[in-house]
Design an enzyme around this catalytic site. Sequence first.
Site, PDB file in Angstrom:
ATOM      1  N   ARG A   1      39.781  33.650  58.117  1.00  0.00           N
ATOM      2  CA  ARG A   1      40.548  34.342  59.151  1.00  0.00           C
ATOM      3  C   ARG A   1      39.912  35.698  59.379  1.00  0.00           C
ATOM      4  NH1 ARG A   1      42.123  30.115  60.323  1.00  0.00           N
ATOM      5  NH2 ARG A   1      44.258  29.307  60.433  1.00  0.00           N
TER       6      ARG A   1
ATOM      7  N   ASP B   1      32.953  33.073  62.406  1.00  0.00           N
ATOM      8  CA  ASP B   1      33.634  32.078  63.249  1.00  0.00           C
ATOM      9  C   ASP B   1      35.010  32.593  63.650  1.00  0.00           C
ATOM     10  OD1 ASP B   1      33.842  29.452  64.487  1.00  0.00           O
ATOM     11  OD2 ASP B   1      35.374  29.030  62.966  1.00  0.00           O
TER      12      ASP B   1
ATOM     13  N   GLU C   1      40.786  38.233  67.645  1.00  0.00           N
ATOM     14  CA  GLU C   1      40.334  37.082  68.436  1.00  0.00           C
ATOM     15  C   GLU C   1      41.401  36.500  69.358  1.00  0.00           C
ATOM     16  OE1 GLU C   1      39.438  34.285  65.156  1.00  0.00           O
ATOM     17  OE2 GLU C   1      41.045  33.015  65.901  1.00  0.00           O
TER      18      GLU C   1
ATOM     19  N   HIS D   1      35.939  30.432  66.673  1.00  0.00           N
ATOM     20  CA  HIS D   1      36.881  29.651  65.853  1.00  0.00           C
ATOM     21  C   HIS D   1      36.688  28.145  66.102  1.00  0.00           C
ATOM     22  CE1 HIS D   1      40.826  30.389  63.528  1.00  0.00           C
ATOM     23  NE2 HIS D   1      40.371  29.188  63.222  1.00  0.00           N
TER      24      HIS D   1
HETATM   25  P1  NAD Z   1      43.182  25.826  50.413  1.00  0.00           P
HETATM   26  O1  NAD Z   1      44.622  26.187  50.369  1.00  0.00           O
HETATM   27  O2  NAD Z   1      42.758  24.461  49.990  1.00  0.00           O
HETATM   28  O3  NAD Z   1      42.353  26.877  49.537  1.00  0.00           O
HETATM   29  C1  NAD Z   1      42.536  28.262  49.626  1.00  0.00           C
HETATM   30  C2  NAD Z   1      42.103  28.850  48.299  1.00  0.00           C
HETATM   31  O4  NAD Z   1      42.164  30.268  48.424  1.00  0.00           O
HETATM   32  C3  NAD Z   1      43.007  28.447  47.131  1.00  0.00           C
HETATM   33  O5  NAD Z   1      42.240  27.949  46.049  1.00  0.00           O
HETATM   34  C4  NAD Z   1      43.701  29.751  46.778  1.00  0.00           C
HETATM   35  O6  NAD Z   1      44.008  29.856  45.377  1.00  0.00           O
HETATM   36  C5  NAD Z   1      42.648  30.761  47.196  1.00  0.00           C
HETATM   37  N1  NAD Z   1      43.150  32.117  47.325  1.00  0.00           N
HETATM   38  C6  NAD Z   1      44.408  32.537  47.600  1.00  0.00           C
HETATM   39  N2  NAD Z   1      44.457  33.878  47.578  1.00  0.00           N
HETATM   40  C7  NAD Z   1      43.199  34.304  47.300  1.00  0.00           C
HETATM   41  C8  NAD Z   1      42.619  35.588  47.112  1.00  0.00           C
HETATM   42  N3  NAD Z   1      43.347  36.708  47.207  1.00  0.00           N
HETATM   43  N4  NAD Z   1      41.313  35.653  46.826  1.00  0.00           N
HETATM   44  C9  NAD Z   1      40.561  34.526  46.701  1.00  0.00           C
HETATM   45  N5  NAD Z   1      41.063  33.288  46.841  1.00  0.00           N
HETATM   46  C10 NAD Z   1      42.366  33.181  47.135  1.00  0.00           C
HETATM   47  O7  NAD Z   1      42.720  26.124  51.900  1.00  0.00           O
HETATM   48  P2  NAD Z   1      41.447  25.539  52.664  1.00  0.00           P
HETATM   49  O8  NAD Z   1      41.830  24.265  53.339  1.00  0.00           O
HETATM   50  O9  NAD Z   1      40.279  25.558  51.765  1.00  0.00           O
HETATM   51  O10 NAD Z   1      41.295  26.615  53.830  1.00  0.00           O
HETATM   52  C11 NAD Z   1      40.909  27.961  53.547  1.00  0.00           C
HETATM   53  C12 NAD Z   1      41.138  28.810  54.786  1.00  0.00           C
HETATM   54  O11 NAD Z   1      40.205  28.394  55.794  1.00  0.00           O
HETATM   55  C13 NAD Z   1      42.507  28.603  55.461  1.00  0.00           C
HETATM   56  O12 NAD Z   1      43.493  29.435  54.886  1.00  0.00           O
HETATM   57  C14 NAD Z   1      42.241  28.977  56.895  1.00  0.00           C
HETATM   58  O13 NAD Z   1      42.544  30.331  57.096  1.00  0.00           O
HETATM   59  C15 NAD Z   1      40.746  28.762  57.063  1.00  0.00           C
HETATM   60  N6  NAD Z   1      40.436  27.695  58.022  1.00  0.00           N
HETATM   61  C16 NAD Z   1      39.627  27.994  59.070  1.00  0.00           C
HETATM   62  C17 NAD Z   1      39.290  27.016  59.983  1.00  0.00           C
HETATM   63  C18 NAD Z   1      38.355  27.302  61.141  1.00  0.00           C
HETATM   64  O14 NAD Z   1      38.272  26.505  62.084  1.00  0.00           O
HETATM   65  N7  NAD Z   1      37.615  28.403  61.120  1.00  0.00           N
HETATM   66  C19 NAD Z   1      39.806  25.726  59.845  1.00  0.00           C
HETATM   67  C20 NAD Z   1      40.616  25.449  58.749  1.00  0.00           C
HETATM   68  C21 NAD Z   1      40.924  26.440  57.829  1.00  0.00           C
END
Ligand code: NAD
Length: 344
Positions: A231, A255, A260, A292
């Site tokens: 994000r 991305d 945004e 994105h």
């Molecule tokens: P997920 O929930 O599987 O994993 C997130 C991880 O982040 C977890 O292991 C959690 O413990 C960790 N985390 C939480 N707080 C943290 C911190 N302060 N420091 C470090 N790590 C921390 O989620 P995911 O499916 O892997 O997705 C991750 C992120 O990717 C989503 O939250 C979303 O914002 C982003 N995303 C972006 C797109 C895109 O198109 N650009 C698409 C999907 C997801």
Amino acid sequence: MKKLAFFDAKPYDKIWFEKLKGDYGFEFKYFENKLNADSAVTAKGYDGVVIFVNDTADKKTLEVLYENGISVIALRCAGYNNVDFSAAFGKIHVVRVPAYSPYAVAEHAAALLLTLNRKVHRAYNRTREYNFSLSGLTGFDLHGKTVGVVGTGKIGQVFIDICRGFGMKVLAFDPYPNEGRGIDYVSFEKLCQKSDIISLHCPLTPSTRHMINKDSLSSMKDGVYLINTSRGAMIDSEALLEAIKAQKVGGAGLDVYEEESDLFFEDYSGSIIQDEILARLISMPNVIVTSHQAFLTNEALFNIAKITLENLKEFYNGEGLSNEICYQCQKQGKCVKTKNTRCF
Ligand code: NAD
């Protein structure tokens, strides 16, 4: 037949929803505008609302939706930082798509890194004008470099596997480490100091907002590459711009961008962009901005539609909500919900 108001609708969204909706008996009205406090009233007369990452479900918006009889919001994404969960609690159920293709996002992060490092974006422009010079296109071997992965959930783990395939050394930071995958966890401070490349894969929360800031940037290696597919607000964009100008940051693949929501997903090619920081970032040869699009694969779009429709089916059938989320869920162990029940 349940009627759903679908906000921020794009042609690529509709394809799978239109193909699959017949199996579920839903009808969708596709609104191209985003959901916010002003547009929420258009959901009047509908049975539910379907939204995406840059729609706004803040307190005011939720009040308007609730007054107009909306009791469910289906997020067609994984991230949920755009929802005021405490305002929704007890009134509007919020369901999401927790995973649709971690490969899509992790592969896009890798694409940004490879493109930036090997200057493919610059080479593409040059050869289109028959400029076959190689000056300024030197990259570095990824093999043997250290990548710091922030967040080792679904996407972070796939990204780690990709990096290992390139022969990179992986360091990671996550407050909830995923033991048993042979990941070398370190503090965020050490990750910043030791990494040649840093890639962000954690959710946006109060504790991750601006975690890449003036201080953390100054602790990084000179010439560090930053990749953000999580994000935008995880990075203080102004601090990033200064670090790029000072050549502290050698490359940035973004991305997502913290401001945004007013720009991404739309065509402003004929307009004057007022966001000076974004405009300056985009002007840099060592910055790549994609709007994105990391999620945008056929597989991900199919899964998004399928899981959203399943979430809505569970809601209207009065069943437990497999993918419901509330503010209590986010405080580990505080929510009453089990696999087969609801948050309230
Ligand atoms: P997920 O929930 O599987 O994993 C997130 C991880 O982040 C977890 O292991 C959690 O413990 C960790 N985390 C939480 N707080 C943290 C911190 N302060 N420091 C470090 N790590 C921390 O989620 P995911 O499916 O892997 O997705 C991750 C992120 O990717 C989503 O939250 C979303 O914002 C982003 N995303 C972006 C797109 C895109 O198109 N650009 C698409 C999907 C997801």
